[in-house]
Design a protein around this motif. Sequence first.
Motif, PDB file in Angstrom:
ATOM      1  N   ASP A  63      -4.985  18.526  10.017  1.00 29.22           N
ATOM      2  CA  ASP A  63      -6.027  18.090  10.949  1.00 29.22           C
ATOM      3  C   ASP A  63      -5.989  18.901  12.231  1.00 29.22           C
ATOM      4  OD1 ASP A  63      -7.351  15.868   9.591  1.00 29.22           O
ATOM      5  OD2 ASP A  63      -5.409  14.866   9.736  1.00 29.22           O
ATOM      6  N   SER A  64      -4.781  19.230  12.681  1.00 30.36           N
ATOM      7  CA  SER A  64      -4.617  20.006  13.912  1.00 30.36           C
ATOM      8  C   SER A  64      -3.466  20.987  13.710  1.00 30.36           C
ATOM      9  CB  SER A  64      -4.330  19.087  15.103  1.00 30.36           C
ATOM     10  OG  SER A  64      -3.222  18.250  14.824  1.00 30.36           O
ATOM     11  N   ASP A  65      -3.388  21.963  14.584  1.00 32.52           N
ATOM     12  CA  ASP A  65      -2.415  23.037  14.437  1.00 32.52           C
ATOM     13  C   ASP A  65      -0.979  22.526  14.470  1.00 32.52           C
ATOM     14  OD1 ASP A  65      -4.023  25.430  14.124  1.00 32.52           O
ATOM     15  OD2 ASP A  65      -4.742  25.034  16.147  1.00 32.52           O
ATOM     16  N   VAL A  66      -0.135  23.181  13.696  1.00 30.94           N
ATOM     17  CA  VAL A  66       1.259  22.768  13.546  1.00 30.94           C
ATOM     18  C   VAL A  66       2.181  23.983  13.608  1.00 30.94           C
ATOM     19  CG1 VAL A  66       0.727  20.742  12.142  1.00 30.94           C
ATOM     20  CG2 VAL A  66       1.148  22.923  11.013  1.00 30.94           C
ATOM     21  N   ASP A  67       3.449  23.719  13.944  1.00 33.88           N
ATOM     22  CA  ASP A  67       4.493  24.734  13.861  1.00 33.88           C
ATOM     23  C   ASP A  67       5.012  24.792  12.431  1.00 33.88           C
ATOM     24  OD1 ASP A  67       4.569  25.722  16.457  1.00 33.88           O
ATOM     25  OD2 ASP A  67       6.117  24.314  17.127  1.00 33.88           O
ATOM     26  N   LEU A  68       5.132  26.007  11.901  1.00 29.73           N
ATOM     27  CA  LEU A  68       5.665  26.219  10.561  1.00 29.73           C
ATOM     28  C   LEU A  68       6.813  27.217  10.618  1.00 29.73           C
ATOM     29  CD1 LEU A  68       2.323  26.553   8.539  1.00 29.73           C
ATOM     30  CD2 LEU A  68       3.808  24.549   8.669  1.00 29.73           C
ATOM     31  N   VAL A  69       7.720  27.121   9.672  1.00 29.06           N
ATOM     32  CA  VAL A  69       8.850  28.036   9.566  1.00 29.06           C
ATOM     33  C   VAL A  69       8.714  28.793   8.254  1.00 29.06           C
ATOM     34  CG1 VAL A  69      11.356  28.239   9.387  1.00 29.06           C
ATOM     35  CG2 VAL A  69      10.352  26.512  10.904  1.00 29.06           C
ATOM     36  N   ALA A  70       8.730  30.123   8.335  1.00 28.41           N
ATOM     37  CA  ALA A  70       8.641  30.973   7.150  1.00 28.41           C
ATOM     38  C   ALA A  70       9.993  31.615   6.875  1.00 28.41           C
ATOM     39  CB  ALA A  70       7.586  32.052   7.351  1.00 28.41           C
ATOM     40  N   VAL A  71      10.317  31.742   5.594  1.00 28.31           N
ATOM     41  CA  VAL A  71      11.580  32.332   5.165  1.00 28.31           C
ATOM     42  C   VAL A  71      11.281  33.445   4.171  1.00 28.31           C
ATOM     43  CG1 VAL A  71      13.828  31.879   4.109  1.00 28.31           C
ATOM     44  CG2 VAL A  71      12.674  30.058   5.387  1.00 28.31           C
ATOM     45  N   SER A  72      11.979  34.570   4.313  1.00 30.59           N
ATOM     46  CA  SER A  72      11.755  35.701   3.409  1.00 30.59           C
ATOM     47  C   SER A  72      12.864  35.811   2.372  1.00 30.59           C
ATOM     48  CB  SER A  72      11.676  37.006   4.203  1.00 30.59           C
ATOM     49  OG  SER A  72      12.965  37.400   4.629  1.00 30.59           O
ATOM     50  N   SER A  73      12.649  36.678   1.398  1.00 27.99           N
ATOM     51  CA  SER A  73      13.620  36.895   0.330  1.00 27.99           C
ATOM     52  C   SER A  73      14.896  37.574   0.836  1.00 27.99           C
ATOM     53  CB  SER A  73      12.996  37.737  -0.787  1.00 27.99           C
ATOM     54  OG  SER A  73      12.515  38.972  -0.280  1.00 27.99           O
ATOM     55  N   ILE A  74      14.860  38.117   2.063  1.00 32.60           N
ATOM     56  CA  ILE A  74      16.068  38.706   2.649  1.00 32.60           C
ATOM     57  C   ILE A  74      16.648  37.770   3.727  1.00 32.60           C
ATOM     58  CG2 ILE A  74      15.529  41.110   2.082  1.00 32.60           C
ATOM     59  CD1 ILE A  74      14.461  41.466   4.949  1.00 32.60           C
ATOM     60  N   ASN A  75      16.293  36.490   3.610  1.00 32.08           N
ATOM     61  CA  ASN A  75      16.834  35.426   4.468  1.00 32.08           C
ATOM     62  C   ASN A  75      16.499  35.575   5.944  1.00 32.08           C
ATOM     63  OD1 ASN A  75      18.085  34.021   2.294  1.00 32.08           O
ATOM     64  ND2 ASN A  75      19.701  35.566   2.303  1.00 32.08           N
ATOM     65  N   LYS A  76      15.380  36.189   6.231  1.00 32.63           N
ATOM     66  CA  LYS A  76      14.889  36.243   7.610  1.00 32.63           C
ATOM     67  C   LYS A  76      13.984  35.038   7.839  1.00 32.63           C
ATOM     68  CE  LYS A  76      16.419  40.400   8.979  1.00 32.63           C
ATOM     69  NZ  LYS A  76      16.964  40.782  10.270  1.00 32.63           N
ATOM     70  N   VAL A  77      13.943  34.565   9.074  1.00 33.62           N
ATOM     71  CA  VAL A  77      13.229  33.340   9.424  1.00 33.62           C
ATOM     72  C   VAL A  77      12.349  33.583  10.640  1.00 33.62           C
ATOM     73  CG1 VAL A  77      13.539  30.955  10.209  1.00 33.62           C
ATOM     74  CG2 VAL A  77      15.130  31.927   8.540  1.00 33.62           C
ATOM     75  N   ILE A  78      11.138  33.030  10.618  1.00 33.50           N
ATOM     76  CA  ILE A  78      10.299  33.039  11.816  1.00 33.50           C
ATOM     77  C   ILE A  78       9.658  31.660  11.985  1.00 33.50           C
ATOM     78  CG2 ILE A  78       9.781  35.505  11.770  1.00 33.50           C
ATOM     79  CD1 ILE A  78       7.006  34.796  10.734  1.00 33.50           C
ATOM     80  N   LEU A  79       9.383  31.334  13.233  1.00 35.62           N
ATOM     81  CA  LEU A  79       8.674  30.108  13.598  1.00 35.62           C
ATOM     82  C   LEU A  79       7.338  30.527  14.184  1.00 35.62           C
ATOM     83  CD1 LEU A  79       8.660  26.983  14.265  1.00 35.62           C
ATOM     84  CD2 LEU A  79       9.710  27.602  16.437  1.00 35.62           C
ATOM     85  N   PHE A  80       6.258  29.912  13.727  1.00 37.04           N
ATOM     86  CA  PHE A  80       4.944  30.262  14.265  1.00 37.04           C
ATOM     87  C   PHE A  80       4.061  29.024  14.279  1.00 37.04           C
ATOM     88  CE2 PHE A  80       4.510  30.623   9.727  1.00 37.04           C
ATOM     89  CZ  PHE A  80       3.212  30.250   9.438  1.00 37.04           C
ATOM     90  N   ASN A  81       3.006  29.092  15.073  1.00 38.85           N
ATOM     91  CA  ASN A  81       2.053  27.996  15.145  1.00 38.85           C
ATOM     92  C   ASN A  81       0.739  28.446  14.522  1.00 38.85           C
ATOM     93  OD1 ASN A  81      -0.171  26.236  16.566  1.00 38.85           O
ATOM     94  ND2 ASN A  81       1.764  25.133  16.839  1.00 38.85           N
ATOM     95  N   THR A  82       0.117  27.560  13.774  1.00 41.16           N
ATOM     96  CA  THR A  82      -1.126  27.923  13.096  1.00 41.16           C
ATOM     97  C   THR A  82      -2.276  28.184  14.072  1.00 41.16           C
ATOM     98  OG1 THR A  82      -1.651  25.575  12.781  1.00 41.16           O
ATOM     99  CG2 THR A  82      -0.509  26.709  10.971  1.00 41.16           C
TER     100      THR A  82
END
Length: 196
Positions: free
Chosen positions: A118-137
């Motif tokens: 319904d409204s923008d959210v913070d999401l956490v993405a993970v890669s196959s090399i175990n790197k992580v980022i936090l971003f907002n939609t």
Amino acid sequence: MENQDNPGFSPEQTPVKFGDSLNSNEILVFTTKCNVFKIPKTEVFNIHQAIERIDPEEGEKPVYVTGDKNYSGYLIAAFGNGKVAKISMSGFKTEFKRKKLKNAFNDESPLVFIERIDSDVDLVAVSSINKVILFNTSHINPVGSRTTKGVQVMKQKDGSKMVKIIKADQAKFADPEFYRKGLNVVGFYLKKGDEI
């Protein structure tokens, strides 16, 4: 109708993820073949029964079931190539009653996450090399085209892929902002004590 919230979509397991069906006239069933089936809410007793009403192609499986919520909000679809699409739910509304829409989301890269918000959210993405980022939609512009390729959120490195996305409140970060460095980045290794 019940409201169930399962953990993030995993292409290896192909579980069905359930969203919210309250304040909806139709139940939307998104599938592995990039289709969406539209089931009138009056035809089912609960959101789980919608799956039994679809007519899938051979090998086609449901991945996400949610209510249309009067076609408000956005569908977030994330892909293995590191791109994330923010599709206006109005793009799924049709003038005439249709049971199935093809090209519900882009098919150029494997789907790793799908959810209506319904409204923008913070999401956490993970890669196959175990790197992580936090971003907002909110940093991804919404589009009406269902087949949009999306915005590059996680940059690929040495053949890496984005393999998982979860909501930020499901992660345990001592300092969440450490992982938030904008879009199109490779990401960061988890700090000691942090968990996903």
